[in-house]
Design an enzyme around this catalytic site. Sequence first.
Site, short mmCIF file in Angstrom:
data_model
loop_
_atom_site.label_atom_id
_atom_site.label_comp_id
_atom_site.label_asym_id
_atom_site.label_seq_id
_atom_site.Cartn_x
_atom_site.Cartn_y
_atom_site.Cartn_z
N GLU B 105 -11.24 -7.03 7.79
CA GLU B 105 -10.61 -5.78 7.35
C GLU B 105 -10.11 -4.66 8.51
OE1 GLU B 105 -12.86 -4.52 3.75
OE2 GLU B 105 -14.47 -4.89 5.15
N HIS B 124 -15.86 2.07 9.41
CA HIS B 124 -16.03 1.50 7.73
C HIS B 124 -17.27 0.91 7.76
CE1 HIS B 124 -15.81 -1.07 4.45
NE2 HIS B 124 -15.90 -2.19 5.07
N HIS B 126 -21.00 0.08 4.98
CA HIS B 126 -21.48 -0.24 3.61
C HIS B 126 -22.71 0.63 3.40
CE1 HIS B 126 -19.83 -4.67 4.52
NE2 HIS B 126 -18.80 -3.91 4.18
N HIS B 194 -18.12 -1.55 -2.59
CA HIS B 194 -18.12 -1.90 -1.33
C HIS B 194 -18.65 -0.93 -0.13
CE1 HIS B 194 -14.63 -3.45 1.71
NE2 HIS B 194 -16.00 -3.30 2.20
#
Lengths: 266, 266, 266, 266
Positions: B105, B124, B126, B194
Site C-alpha cells: 500500500e 495509514h 487500521h 479497512h
Amino acid sequence: MALRVASVLAVASLICLAAAPVRSQAPAPQSRQAAIDELVTANHILANEGVLDGYGHVSIRSPQNRDHFLLASAGAPALVTAANIVEYDYDSKPADGSAAMGYLERFIHGELYRARPDVMAVVHCHCPEVLPFANTGVALRPMYHMSWFIGEGVPVFDNRTGFGITDMLISNAPLGKALAAALGNRSAALLRGHGAVVTAPSLHLVVGKAYYLNLNARLQYQAMQLAGGKVTYLDTAEARKAEQNYERSWDAWKAALPTGAPAGPR
Amino acid sequence: MALRVASVLAVASLICLAAAPVRSQAPAPQSRQAAIDELVTANHILANEGVLDGYGHVSIRSPQNRDHFLLASAGAPALVTAANIVEYDYDSKPADGSAAMGYLERFIHGELYRARPDVMAVVHCHCPEVLPFANTGVALRPMYHMSWFIGEGVPVFDNRTGFGITDMLISNAPLGKALAAALGNRSAALLRGHGAVVTAPSLHLVVGKAYYLNLNARLQYQAMQLAGGKVTYLDTAEARKAEQNYERSWDAWKAALPTGAPAGPR
Amino acid sequence: MALRVASVLAVASLICLAAAPVRSQAPAPQSRQAAIDELVTANHILANEGVLDGYGHVSIRSPQNRDHFLLASAGAPALVTAANIVEYDYDSKPADGSAAMGYLERFIHGELYRARPDVMAVVHCHCPEVLPFANTGVALRPMYHMSWFIGEGVPVFDNRTGFGITDMLISNAPLGKALAAALGNRSAALLRGHGAVVTAPSLHLVVGKAYYLNLNARLQYQAMQLAGGKVTYLDTAEARKAEQNYERSWDAWKAALPTGAPAGPR
Amino acid sequence: MALRVASVLAVASLICLAAAPVRSQAPAPQSRQAAIDELVTANHILANEGVLDGYGHVSIRSPQNRDHFLLASAGAPALVTAANIVEYDYDSKPADGSAAMGYLERFIHGELYRARPDVMAVVHCHCPEVLPFANTGVALRPMYHMSWFIGEGVPVFDNRTGFGITDMLISNAPLGKALAAALGNRSAALLRGHGAVVTAPSLHLVVGKAYYLNLNARLQYQAMQLAGGKVTYLDTAEARKAEQNYERSWDAWKAALPTGAPAGPR
C-alpha cells in the site's frame, strides 16, 4: 581422459551442492523442537494480547506425524513451557500410550484435526468480546480485511443442542465431533456460554485469526449501536480476496512479550 | 588605516557569525539521517499508542527532495529500524531505480504526496475506533479541540466505488489517485472496511492527528449513544481556531517508548 | 538552691522539647521544595493514570503565600520536573515580575484561586470520558461514594456563552473569571468541546477527584444505556456524607509510577 | 528371632515414613505465615488486575482459629505487606484484645464469616463494571462458565433500606449483619452506589470470582445492548455444573505481578 571426466564430475558435484538450497522443491518439515518452541511462544502471545485467559489453549498438528497434535497438558497459557507439551492422537490420548491426561477440553483439538485435514493449528479461547454474540445469536460479520475470515460465516455451537444440560465444556469425543460438524469448513465457531474455537493452516495464522475475531466482535458491536442494522460489512467476495497472513503481527506480538516472568492478559 | 578597517571588518564578521542563528531566515533542512531516525520513532510511537497494529505505516516527504518520500519497506511499525527505510518517488518506486518493492500500500503515500504539495507526512492505520464510522456512513465530527482537524470533514473512501470487488487495499496507483481525489484538501479520510489515512504538514502533527482521530471516534460514539442526535460538536470556525501542534504529546509519547524490545499495541 | 532550680528547668525544657511535636496546634506549612516535589509527582500520577494527556495541568496554592500558586510553565505532565515549576500571582503572571510566560491556560488556575479562598489545588484535564457529557448537556451524577463530590452538581461551561467563537481555550482572565463564576462553590465543571476543571482543598484530593470524575462518567454512561432514565444515583445527602480523602489511592498511584523514564497515559 | 522381628519392624517403619505424605487423610492446615503471605499476594493480584482500587479489601478465615479472620488493617491493596495483616474476631475487633482499629468496613468480613461457616475468604471491591447493575436493579446473570456462580443470583444490598441516609459504607455490625442476611447462601452481592462483596470457600476462588464478577458485568451489558432482552444466559443447572476452581488463573495472575514496586490497577 579419466582424469578429465573425474574433474568434470567433481566440478559438477560442487556446483550442484552449492545450488542445492535453491533447487529444493519443498521446505524440510519444522523440527519437533522448533515446533514446540513456537507453540510455547504462541501460548504466551495469546495470553499477553488478552485472547487467552488462564484457561483456553492453542495446539499444532505435529510436523512429524499428521495424525498427532501437540498441546500443553497443563497450566495457564501465560506460563506454558516446552516441558508441558504432549503429543496426542486423534482420540486425544497421549501418543506414547501413557494414561489419558491433559486439559479436559483437548477433545476440541483432537476432533478438529481428525475432521479437518487442512487444519494445522487450533485455538480455544474465552475471548471476552465474542461472548455477547455467542449468547444472542447475532451473526458475526467481517468489519474489515484484518478479520476477512469471518466472511465464511461463524456458526454458534451450543452444548445444549444434542447434549442437554452440561458444564459447557467440550470434554469428550462426542461433543468434539458435534463441534467439528457444526464448524464445517470454516475458520471459527462461537461456543454459547463459553467462548470460541479458531482453526487455520498454520500457527501464525491461527493466532492472528483469534486476535482479530475478538477485536472484530467489539467493533461490530459498536457499529451496530451507532447505526442499527445499517452497517456495511465486507462482501463475501471481498472477504475472500482480503485474506491476510498476519506475519507482521506475529513478529510484533512476539517482540512485545515481556522478558523474564510472563505478563498476563489485560 | 588599512589595519583599522581590517580590524573593524574582522570584528564585524565575528559579531555576524555569533548572531547568525538569530538572523537566519529559514531553518536548514533536517538531515536525511535525522529525518529517518524521527520517522523510526514515529513508527514506534504509533504502535505503542495502539494507533498502528502490525500493519499500517507512516511516511515523510524527503527533506532533501520534495518529489521523494521516506517509508519503511517491510516490517511491523513496532519493529521498524532505520535500515528498513526506503526512499520512493511519486510512483512509489524506489528512487534509486532498484526493482519495485515495499509495502503493497505504498501507493497511498506516493499518490497523496503527488496530489498534495502541502502534505509532509502521511499515516495509514487500521485504527479500530474509526471502523464503526467507516462502515456506517455516520459522519465523524470534532468532539473537542484536540481533534480540531475533523472539523474539515472526514470523507469515507470505498474501493467498491469505481473498482468493484477488491481485497480492500490501496495497492496500486489508480486506487491511490482515487483516494487522493476523495480526500481533497482535508487532513483525514476513512477507508470503508479497512481503516483511515491521515495527512499533515509535519511528522509530529500527523502522529497527533492519527491518535486523536481514533480517540475522537470512540468519544463521539459514546456521546451519540448518550443523547441521540443532540451532540454539540465544535463549530467549523471553532475547529479552525482550535488548531493544535501536538508537540507536548510527541514528547510524552516518545518518552513513554519502552527501552530495549519495543512493546506492541494494546 | 539555684542548682536545683536550674536542674528542674533543664528537665522541664527537655520534657517540653520531647513533647513539642505532640503539643503543636497547627502543622508547620509544607516547605516550598516539598510542595514542588509533590506537585511534580501529581503531574506524573495524573499522566500515568490517563487523566492528563500531553496537555492539561495541575497546580497548588503556594504554602508560603496564599496569593500565589505553583504551576509548571511548560511540558507534558508526564515529563514535568521541579525545574519547570513557576510561582504565579492571581493575574497568572510570574510572581517574580519576569515577563508573562507559561501555559496559555494558566488563567484557569489564577482565576480559580482568586475566586475561591478554599481551593488549594486545581486540575485542568481533557479527561476523555467526560467529553460525551460536556457535549450533550446530560448532567453528571454520582454513581458511588468514590465520586461523592459530583453530588454538588457539575456545571458545564461553554466559551461560546459570552465569548462567541473561540479556540476553546481558557487563555485569558475574562474567560477564567467567567469559568470561576460558573463553577461557583462546587468541585468540578465540564468545559464543552474541551474537558474539565477540578478543584479541591488539597493536592491529593484534587488528584483523586479528577480520576473519579473521569471514571464516574464512563460508569454513568453505561448505567444509562442499561436502564434508560432509571438509574439510582447517590442522594445529595448521601453524597455529602460519603466524602473521601483518597489518601490510599494517592499512595497506590505514586507507587505505580514507573521508575526512570515516565510512562505516558494509555 | 528378636533381631529379625526388630529388623522387620524397622524396615516397615521406614516404608511407612517414606509413604506418609501419600497416606495422609487430610492436609495439615496452612501455617499462619503461609496464609498471611498468600493473602498479601491476593491483595496484589486484585489490585494489579483492576478489581480493587486504592480502597476495597480481601480477607481469609484464620487456618488456626475458625472464629478469627485475617485482614490488612491499613493501606491500599497494591501496597499491603505481611506487617499490615491483623487477626480479628467476629466483632471485627483485633483478636489480641488491643483497641479497635483497621479498615472502617472490616465489619463486612466479620459479619460474613460469622453468618457463613462455609466461607473461608471474602473480597470487598468497587469493581467498576458492576456499578451500572448495582444502581439500576438489572439482575446480573451468568454469561459463561467462568462466572458460573452468578447463576446463584446476585442480590443488591442498599444501605438505604433500613438505615436511611448513610455514607454508603458498611462500617458497623448492624450494617454488616443486614448485608449478610441479604447475601444469604450466595457467592456475591452488589452494593448500590458502592460496589460488591464476594465470598468463597478458598482464597484462590474468591479472587477468581471477584475478577469474573466484574468481567461478566461488562459482557452482559454489551450483550443486552446488542439484542435487547434476548440474551441466553447459563441455565441454573448449567451454572451449577460449570463450577470452576480458577487455579490456573491464580498462577497466571501471580506470575504477572510486577517485581519490585507494585503496579496499581488500570
